[in-house]
Design an enzyme around this catalytic site. Sequence first.
Site, PDB file in Angstrom:
ATOM      1  N   LYS A  96       0.802  -1.226   0.000  1.00 58.16           N
ATOM      2  CA  LYS A  96       0.000   0.000   0.000  1.00 58.16           C
ATOM      3  C   LYS A  96       0.841   1.286   0.000  1.00 58.16           C
ATOM      4  CE  LYS A  96      -4.215  -1.808   0.182  1.00 58.16           C
ATOM      5  NZ  LYS A  96      -5.237  -1.592  -0.865  1.00 58.16           N
ATOM      6  N   GLU A 118     -10.131   5.538   3.234  1.00 61.24           N
ATOM      7  CA  GLU A 118     -10.779   4.393   3.872  1.00 61.24           C
ATOM      8  C   GLU A 118      -9.732   3.305   4.077  1.00 61.24           C
ATOM      9  OE1 GLU A 118      -9.703   2.698   0.282  1.00 61.24           O
ATOM     10  OE2 GLU A 118     -10.550   4.697   0.582  1.00 61.24           O
ATOM     11  N   SER A 383       1.558  -9.697  -1.022  1.00 61.28           N
ATOM     12  CA  SER A 383       1.282  -8.265  -0.904  1.00 61.28           C
ATOM     13  C   SER A 383       1.445  -7.694   0.491  1.00 61.28           C
ATOM     14  CB  SER A 383      -0.135  -7.977  -1.411  1.00 61.28           C
ATOM     15  OG  SER A 383      -1.079  -8.775  -0.716  1.00 61.28           O
TER      16      SER A 383
END
Length: 403
Positions: A96, A118, A383
């Site tokens: 991210k 969010e 990830s």
Amino acid sequence: MQVKPYLRQFPDKDGFFGRFGGSDVPPDIARECERIREAYLTIGNSYDFVTQLRDIRKHFQGRPTPVYYAKRLTETIGGGRIYLKREDLNHTGAHKLNHCMGEGLLASYLGKRKLIAETGAGQHGVALATAAAYFGMECEIHMGAVDIIKEHPNVVRMEILGAKVVPVTRGQGTLKDAVDSAFDAWVADPEASLYAIGSVVGPHPFPMMVRDFQSVVGFEAKDQFVEMMGVLPDNVVACCGGGSNSMGIFAAFIEDPCELHAVEPLGRGSGVGEHAASLMYGHEGDIHGFHTVVLADEDGAPSPVYSIASGLDYPGVGPEHAYLHSIDRTIAGGATDEEAVRAFYALSRLEGIIPALESAHAVAYAMELAKQRPYESILVNLSGRGDKDVDFVYENYPPAQYA
């Protein structure tokens, strides 16, 4: 006439990937989206911006992350060779931060004072709180009440980093509802704030921006794999909720002879509210200002969704994923909660790597794919790491049950 490379063709000027994408938002938000698009295409491609972002990635994020051959996992399965792109080693523990630092840098060029977002699993929230601290901005993270309880370690991290965490109790109190709440907060003050969306979803230009910032994963992995093995991987596998990590790694391989597998959360059944597999069970529709494939009722209202992985329980998918699947460029697969937990323990015990539950879905799928394709290579985008999930897994799926 020379055909442009895929990444220069899509999206088109209106933000469409084929018939998917676009921007259907109120006029004031449309104007702000256009301002962001213009800034991204000009500032975002400038020498100063690019060199500053590359410096951040190298000296702050710790990029490039490695590609790792999972030898013991491969030998235990007895099938195809499994490799991991180690995004769990990226600063903050997941992919991210790749787009959060890009969005934060763009916001600083635009003179914004506040970043709004969010989060589901909390990884995007932690990454954006990190970016806000780095650039000296306020940060407001909207998170479903259910996920706040489930992902408590990440809530603590966000607050330590200085972010305001806003509990969302509307609807199911999960990721879709957090997106609604964050959009409302941005609409209230678009001039001073930037909605740093957490995936390849939302109105144009967000799916394009997040894909481009995340494509660093794919281009690194492609070069690393070729350097390691001398050829491209046969298969590229990634979990897919909204789809940021999967689009990031797929971006580099779209025009190559590799199969691309988007792994969706099959949850605990095929009924409404039992899974979040949009590509496998959804239909065309609109959500959060764009056209895509969604899980919705007959009136078009988003259906309840569920996944053990908080970052995957979204009732839609990024428009580029919808397009690539519609032209058969990607394969939609899935993993259940139980399969993900088994993969979580397998990777932990065989390789010493504790994956995020989101990433465990991709590992689970890759393990099955390896059995079916014993002579092929499988590159998995790992990830994120599972620090945020260990308490939940330990309490609900005790290690003794998976000996």
